[in-house]
Design an enzyme around this catalytic site. Sequence first.
Site, PDB file in Angstrom:
ATOM      1  CB  SER A 113     -13.743 113.882  -0.812  1.00  0.00           C
ATOM      2  OG  SER A 113     -13.271 115.184  -0.542  1.00  0.00           O
TER       3      SER A 113
ATOM      4  CG  HIS B 129     -17.418 116.404   1.464  1.00  0.00           C
ATOM      5  ND1 HIS B 129     -17.473 115.576   2.574  1.00  0.00           N
ATOM      6  CD2 HIS B 129     -16.178 116.244   0.959  1.00  0.00           C
ATOM      7  CE1 HIS B 129     -16.319 114.958   2.727  1.00  0.00           C
ATOM      8  NE2 HIS B 129     -15.509 115.353   1.761  1.00  0.00           N
TER       9      HIS B 129
END
Length: 239
Positions: A126, A177
């Site tokens: 991610s 992230h």
Amino acid sequence: MFIRTESFRQFLRLYPIISIIIAIHILLWLLIFLSLPFGTTLLQHMIGFNFLISEGEYWRLVTPIFVHSGFGHMLFNSFSLVLFGPALENMLGKGKFVIAYLLTGILANLATFYIEPLEFAHVGSSGAIFGLFGIYLYMVVFRKDLINHMNSQLIITILVIGLVMTFINSNVNIVAHIFGFIAGAIVAPLVLPKTSGQPQIIMAGDTSYRPRMRIPRHFSIKHLLWLIIIILVILGIFL
């Protein structure tokens, strides 16, 4: 932009880097989670474990980009690459796409190492995927010649959803992230084409000219199904 119109063979031919990354995801999942004798050992050597990184196992800044915690985790991250990666692989070219993907993922993991405690461990791509979003946002803000207005609005919507879901869900590597996204925005001017012109990221499907893509004339059931898949994948990768 994110609706795929290629056949499986066309996808493999047009987007070889993304295809290879997804193949690595699947292969590692099979080796680790199908009870193969060396699967557990392999996973233990690939997890981004901050304490072991501090002890000199620096490969753990790279390996978490390709390994996942389970089938759903692997599936959503791989599908997100299918949706969000092709336009950038087309635009950047194979070499620059590899550099951007790995560099943003590594920087996200490096930030995780310095910010999270030593006992923190993580896996998943991610951080690198958010790096792709950072490149997209850079285009929306600074390189409007490379993306049209409709897709600019779509990118902003995805990023807003991502920001909200990142902070309201547990078991999310928030640092990866955020810093993957920041890394993407920083890397973007180094890898994006220098020339300007008409918006180049529009829709997938036209293979006659690499950066440009065709907009379908009619919105079909197939496009509706792809939109539903996109929504599910967006929600999935932020969980």
